[in-house]
Motif scaffolding. Structure first.
Motif, PDB file in Angstrom:
ATOM      1  N   ARG A 274       0.862  -1.170   0.028  1.00 34.45           N
ATOM      2  CA  ARG A 274      -0.034   0.001   0.041  1.00 34.45           C
ATOM      3  C   ARG A 274       0.915   1.164  -0.114  1.00 34.45           C
ATOM      4  NH1 ARG A 274      -2.409  -3.143   4.115  1.00 34.45           N
ATOM      5  NH2 ARG A 274      -1.850  -1.431   5.625  1.00 34.45           N
ATOM      6  N   THR A 275       2.103   1.177   0.367  1.00 29.70           N
ATOM      7  CA  THR A 275       2.979   2.389   0.357  1.00 29.70           C
ATOM      8  C   THR A 275       4.272   2.193  -0.716  1.00 29.70           C
ATOM      9  OG1 THR A 275       4.289   1.202   1.885  1.00 29.70           O
ATOM     10  CG2 THR A 275       2.467   2.647   2.821  1.00 29.70           C
ATOM     11  N   ALA A 276       3.796   1.650  -1.798  1.00 30.03           N
ATOM     12  CA  ALA A 276       4.750   1.539  -2.963  1.00 30.03           C
ATOM     13  C   ALA A 276       5.981   0.855  -2.847  1.00 30.03           C
ATOM     14  CB  ALA A 276       5.077   2.987  -3.509  1.00 30.03           C
ATOM     15  N   ARG A 277       6.336   0.037  -1.797  1.00 31.90           N
ATOM     16  CA  ARG A 277       7.498  -0.735  -1.736  1.00 31.90           C
ATOM     17  C   ARG A 277       7.070  -2.193  -2.037  1.00 31.90           C
ATOM     18  NH1 ARG A 277       8.944  -1.362   3.645  1.00 31.90           N
ATOM     19  NH2 ARG A 277       6.812  -1.013   4.330  1.00 31.90           N
ATOM     20  N   ALA A 278       8.015  -2.747  -3.160  1.00 28.59           N
ATOM     21  CA  ALA A 278       8.013  -3.912  -3.512  1.00 28.59           C
ATOM     22  C   ALA A 278       9.111  -5.000  -3.183  1.00 28.59           C
ATOM     23  CB  ALA A 278       7.628  -3.913  -5.179  1.00 28.59           C
ATOM     24  N   PHE A 279       8.510  -6.398  -2.779  1.00 28.18           N
ATOM     25  CA  PHE A 279       9.837  -7.306  -2.183  1.00 28.18           C
ATOM     26  C   PHE A 279       9.895  -8.034  -3.514  1.00 28.18           C
ATOM     27  CE2 PHE A 279       7.800  -6.272   1.783  1.00 28.18           C
ATOM     28  CZ  PHE A 279       9.169  -5.995   2.492  1.00 28.18           C
ATOM     29  N   THR A 280      11.004  -7.987  -4.119  1.00 26.31           N
ATOM     30  CA  THR A 280      11.356  -8.788  -5.541  1.00 26.31           C
ATOM     31  C   THR A 280      12.343  -9.729  -5.154  1.00 26.31           C
ATOM     32  OG1 THR A 280      12.927  -7.253  -6.500  1.00 26.31           O
ATOM     33  CG2 THR A 280      10.742  -6.762  -6.548  1.00 26.31           C
ATOM     34  N   SER A 281      12.721 -10.398  -6.220  1.00 27.27           N
ATOM     35  CA  SER A 281      13.707 -11.344  -6.147  1.00 27.27           C
ATOM     36  C   SER A 281      15.353 -10.648  -6.304  1.00 27.27           C
ATOM     37  CB  SER A 281      13.945 -12.458  -7.427  1.00 27.27           C
ATOM     38  OG  SER A 281      13.881 -11.772  -8.563  1.00 27.27           O
ATOM     39  N   ARG A 282      15.045  -9.288  -6.739  1.00 20.55           N
ATOM     40  CA  ARG A 282      16.236  -8.562  -6.690  1.00 20.55           C
ATOM     41  C   ARG A 282      16.379  -7.432  -5.597  1.00 20.55           C
ATOM     42  NH1 ARG A 282      20.224 -10.626  -9.897  1.00 20.55           N
ATOM     43  NH2 ARG A 282      19.532 -11.232 -11.566  1.00 20.55           N
ATOM     44  N   ASP A 300       9.159  -7.952 -11.797  1.00 24.38           N
ATOM     45  CA  ASP A 300      10.124  -9.008 -11.136  1.00 24.38           C
ATOM     46  C   ASP A 300       9.847 -10.363 -12.303  1.00 24.38           C
ATOM     47  OD1 ASP A 300      11.354 -11.241 -10.103  1.00 24.38           O
ATOM     48  OD2 ASP A 300      10.719 -10.696  -8.112  1.00 24.38           O
ATOM     49  N   ASP A 301      10.929 -10.619 -13.253  1.00 23.26           N
ATOM     50  CA  ASP A 301      10.971 -11.361 -14.199  1.00 23.26           C
ATOM     51  C   ASP A 301      10.653 -12.648 -13.467  1.00 23.26           C
ATOM     52  OD1 ASP A 301      11.441  -9.784 -16.393  1.00 23.26           O
ATOM     53  OD2 ASP A 301      13.752 -10.097 -15.865  1.00 23.26           O
ATOM     54  N   ASN A 302      10.852 -12.962 -12.330  1.00 25.00           N
ATOM     55  CA  ASN A 302      10.731 -14.365 -11.851  1.00 25.00           C
ATOM     56  C   ASN A 302       9.244 -14.476 -10.805  1.00 25.00           C
ATOM     57  OD1 ASN A 302      13.572 -15.196 -12.603  1.00 25.00           O
ATOM     58  ND2 ASN A 302      13.858 -14.269 -10.628  1.00 25.00           N
ATOM     59  N   CYS A 303       8.253 -13.704 -11.346  1.00 25.53           N
ATOM     60  CA  CYS A 303       6.849 -13.551 -10.655  1.00 25.53           C
ATOM     61  C   CYS A 303       6.009 -13.778 -11.492  1.00 25.53           C
ATOM     62  CB  CYS A 303       6.797 -12.275  -9.825  1.00 25.53           C
ATOM     63  SG  CYS A 303       5.312 -12.421  -8.959  1.00 25.53           S
ATOM     64  N   SER A 304       4.928 -14.512 -11.243  1.00 24.22           N
ATOM     65  CA  SER A 304       3.632 -14.871 -12.137  1.00 24.22           C
ATOM     66  C   SER A 304       2.557 -13.965 -11.796  1.00 24.22           C
ATOM     67  CB  SER A 304       3.351 -16.350 -11.827  1.00 24.22           C
ATOM     68  OG  SER A 304       3.004 -16.587 -10.431  1.00 24.22           O
ATOM     69  N   CYS A 305       2.737 -13.137 -10.815  1.00 21.71           N
ATOM     70  CA  CYS A 305       1.264 -12.137 -10.279  1.00 21.71           C
ATOM     71  C   CYS A 305       1.067 -11.374 -11.656  1.00 21.71           C
ATOM     72  CB  CYS A 305       1.635 -11.513  -9.114  1.00 21.71           C
ATOM     73  SG  CYS A 305       2.762  -9.869  -9.372  1.00 21.71           S
ATOM     74  N   LEU A 306      -0.065 -10.669 -11.649  1.00 18.88           N
ATOM     75  CA  LEU A 306      -0.866  -9.624 -12.606  1.00 18.88           C
ATOM     76  C   LEU A 306       0.178  -8.448 -12.564  1.00 18.88           C
ATOM     77  CD1 LEU A 306      -4.570 -10.001 -11.959  1.00 18.88           C
ATOM     78  CD2 LEU A 306      -3.115 -10.857 -13.784  1.00 18.88           C
ATOM     79  N   ALA A 307       0.801  -8.018 -11.608  1.00 15.01           N
ATOM     80  CA  ALA A 307       1.504  -6.744 -11.659  1.00 15.01           C
ATOM     81  C   ALA A 307       2.774  -6.935 -12.587  1.00 15.01           C
ATOM     82  CB  ALA A 307       1.839  -6.601 -10.303  1.00 15.01           C
ATOM     83  N   CYS A 308       3.268  -8.284 -12.397  1.00 17.25           N
ATOM     84  CA  CYS A 308       4.612  -8.647 -13.072  1.00 17.25           C
ATOM     85  C   CYS A 308       4.281  -9.203 -14.393  1.00 17.25           C
ATOM     86  CB  CYS A 308       5.222  -9.676 -12.539  1.00 17.25           C
ATOM     87  SG  CYS A 308       5.973  -9.084 -10.945  1.00 17.25           S
ATOM     88  N   THR A 309       3.142  -9.927 -14.869  1.00 19.52           N
ATOM     89  CA  THR A 309       2.901 -10.628 -16.089  1.00 19.52           C
ATOM     90  C   THR A 309       2.221  -9.531 -17.068  1.00 19.52           C
ATOM     91  OG1 THR A 309       0.863 -11.749 -15.279  1.00 19.52           O
ATOM     92  CG2 THR A 309       2.930 -12.701 -15.298  1.00 19.52           C
ATOM     93  N   ARG A 310       1.333  -8.367 -16.463  1.00 20.74           N
ATOM     94  CA  ARG A 310       0.731  -7.682 -17.260  1.00 20.74           C
ATOM     95  C   ARG A 310       0.974  -6.373 -17.491  1.00 20.74           C
ATOM     96  NH1 ARG A 310      -4.451 -10.698 -17.471  1.00 20.74           N
ATOM     97  NH2 ARG A 310      -5.422  -9.257 -18.734  1.00 20.74           N
ATOM     98  N   HIS A 311       1.866  -5.770 -16.379  1.00 23.65           N
ATOM     99  CA  HIS A 311       2.090  -4.596 -16.530  1.00 23.65           C
ATOM    100  C   HIS A 311       3.655  -4.009 -16.283  1.00 23.65           C
ATOM    101  CE1 HIS A 311      -2.272  -3.580 -15.923  1.00 23.65           C
ATOM    102  NE2 HIS A 311      -2.281  -4.608 -14.951  1.00 23.65           N
ATOM    103  N   ASP A 370      19.068  -4.514  -8.571  1.00 19.23           N
ATOM    104  CA  ASP A 370      18.547  -4.552 -10.076  1.00 19.23           C
ATOM    105  C   ASP A 370      19.763  -4.159 -11.075  1.00 19.23           C
ATOM    106  OD1 ASP A 370      16.458  -4.412 -11.698  1.00 19.23           O
ATOM    107  OD2 ASP A 370      16.107  -2.411 -11.412  1.00 19.23           O
ATOM    108  N   THR A 371      20.219  -5.389 -11.321  1.00 21.18           N
ATOM    109  CA  THR A 371      21.928  -5.220 -12.008  1.00 21.18           C
ATOM    110  C   THR A 371      21.729  -4.382 -13.636  1.00 21.18           C
ATOM    111  OG1 THR A 371      21.633  -7.275 -12.616  1.00 21.18           O
ATOM    112  CG2 THR A 371      22.636  -6.713 -10.746  1.00 21.18           C
ATOM    113  N   ASP A 372      20.348  -4.487 -14.017  1.00 15.44           N
ATOM    114  CA  ASP A 372      20.099  -3.975 -15.346  1.00 15.44           C
ATOM    115  C   ASP A 372      19.737  -2.514 -15.502  1.00 15.44           C
ATOM    116  OD1 ASP A 372      20.508  -6.684 -16.375  1.00 15.44           O
ATOM    117  OD2 ASP A 372      18.037  -7.117 -16.355  1.00 15.44           O
TER     118      ASP A 372
END
Length: 373
Positions: A274-282, A300-311, A370-372
């Motif tokens: 809710r406060t714009a912080r994302a836990f990711t594999s990076r 996050d390339d490694n995540c299957s959620c809607l935020a990662c696969t659709r946006h 986030d090495t890229d």
């Protein structure tokens, strides 16, 4: 279906198991999404299921105030009311009474307090807490305890722990035993090994269906928390589930699993979402940061959620900058999906006998960032 726990594999102290309940099975280690007031904030029940969650948490204190336990029972129970037929664990309300309630007074009988909402007086006893959780139809009921403050002297911690132990006996006596339902005792004792041992032994004698470790993540820091877990989890029955309450960060979870913990809950992933912080594999990203405004990559390339696969990251950044409710919804779903995938990865690694290597790989990716960019 009886309430039981099957220990399927160990890797060092790390455990993989299966918890069997009246409302379904839960693979462990597991993370419980926090649905304090009968809802995981910003999430539909379908969205929670889509994260991979098998069990959620509700809260006695909040639900006794609104809408009231008797009303929940009349509405068919918490499972029906919140569209969650799976297992539900309910906190006893003790922590919230201590942290939120006004004008609280504690004695041997329980806690007298005024609602933080409207000042209405209440008296919460071990028996009433257990009754409320029964009315909610909680799959797993928690004993009423006092969450010992930190820091505490040995005497303060001992007095607090022994009060919780006496309340544990009263909670156990009040629990209505039903097929597939369980009740957990809560080990207290602050950072004192002798007190944790006394608490664990006393609770084991009451033969709870599971055991929680309370009084941690209250300011002692990760190093001390892990030290307490190092000597506390071996004190608990190996054939019963072990639940570390209110923890924590992804790194906390990995370390606690390594020390024999099976179950977790924490508001961190939902509050962060809710406060714009994302836990990711990076690592952790703040989506309000301007560096994301033109970033067309998935979160996050490694995540299957809607935020990662659709946006894209840019779109998520835009949603938070515009204060659109979709931003917290998508990021909450992502964070919970990440926590579930972290626990699934831990389970797979324990079953394969390479949990240490799994933790090293996950932590190395966090450190690389986030090495890229």
């Amino acid at each position: 279906m009886s309430f039981s726990y099957d220990l399927l594999a160990t890797d060092g102290s790390a455990r993989a198991g299966m918890l069997h309940t009246a409302h379904g099975d839960v693979p462990t280690p597991t993370f419980m999404a926090v649905g304090t007031a009968g809802t995981v904030k910003a999430m539909t029940a379908d969205a929670v299921r889509a994260t991979g969650a098998k069990i959620v948490l509700g809260n006695t204190y909040h639900l006794m105030l609104r809408p009231g336990a008797e009303r929940v029972a009349k509405l068919g129970g918490l499972h029906k009311m919140m569209d969650w037929p799976g297992p539900i664990l309910t906190d006893s309300g003790g922590f919230q009474v201590m942290s939120l309630a006004k004008l609280r007074k504690m004695d041997e009988s329980g806690v007298t307090f005024r609602s933080h909402i409207d000042g209405t007086p209440y008296h919460l006893t071990p028996e009433r807490s257990t009754e409320i959780q029964h009315l909610l139809d909680a799959t797993i009921t928690m004993q009423l305890d006092e969450c010992t403050k930190f820091p505490a002297t040995h005497q303060e911690a001992a007095e607090s722990m022994r009060l919780s132990t006496r309340w544990a006996k009263r909670s156990r006596d009040a629990f209505v035993r039903r097929e597939g339902y369980g009740q957990f005792g809560i080990v207290q004792g602050s950072t004192y090994q002798d007190l944790r041992r006394e608490s664990a032994d006393a609770l084991a004698a009451l033969e709870f269906e599971g055991y929680a470790i309370g009084g941690l993540a209250v300011g002692e820091g990760q190093e001390m928390m892990f030290e307490v877990l190092d000597y506390t989890t071996p004190m608990l029955p190996a054939h019963k589930p072990r639940y570390l309450m209110g923890v924590g960060t992804p790194d906390d979870l990995l370390g606690a699993v390594a020390r024999g913990v099976d179950m977790f809950d924490c508001v961190m992933p939902t509050r962060a979402g809710r406060t714009a912080r994302a836990f990711t594999s990076r690592g952790i990203f703040n989506l309000r940061n301007a560096r994301f405004q033109d970033d067309t990559r998935p979160l996050d390339d490694n995540c299957s959620c809607l935020a990662c696969t659709r946006h894209t990251r840019a779109y998520l950044h835009h949603l938070f900058r515009c204060e659109e409710i979709l931003g917290p919804m998508l990021l909450t779903a992502h964070n919970l999906t990440y926590y579930q995938s972290l626990m699934q990865g831990a389970r797979d690694a324990i079953l394969a006998g390479n949990y240490t290597e799994y933790c090293d790989t996950v932590r190395a990716a966090w450190a690389a960032g986030d090495t890229d960019t």
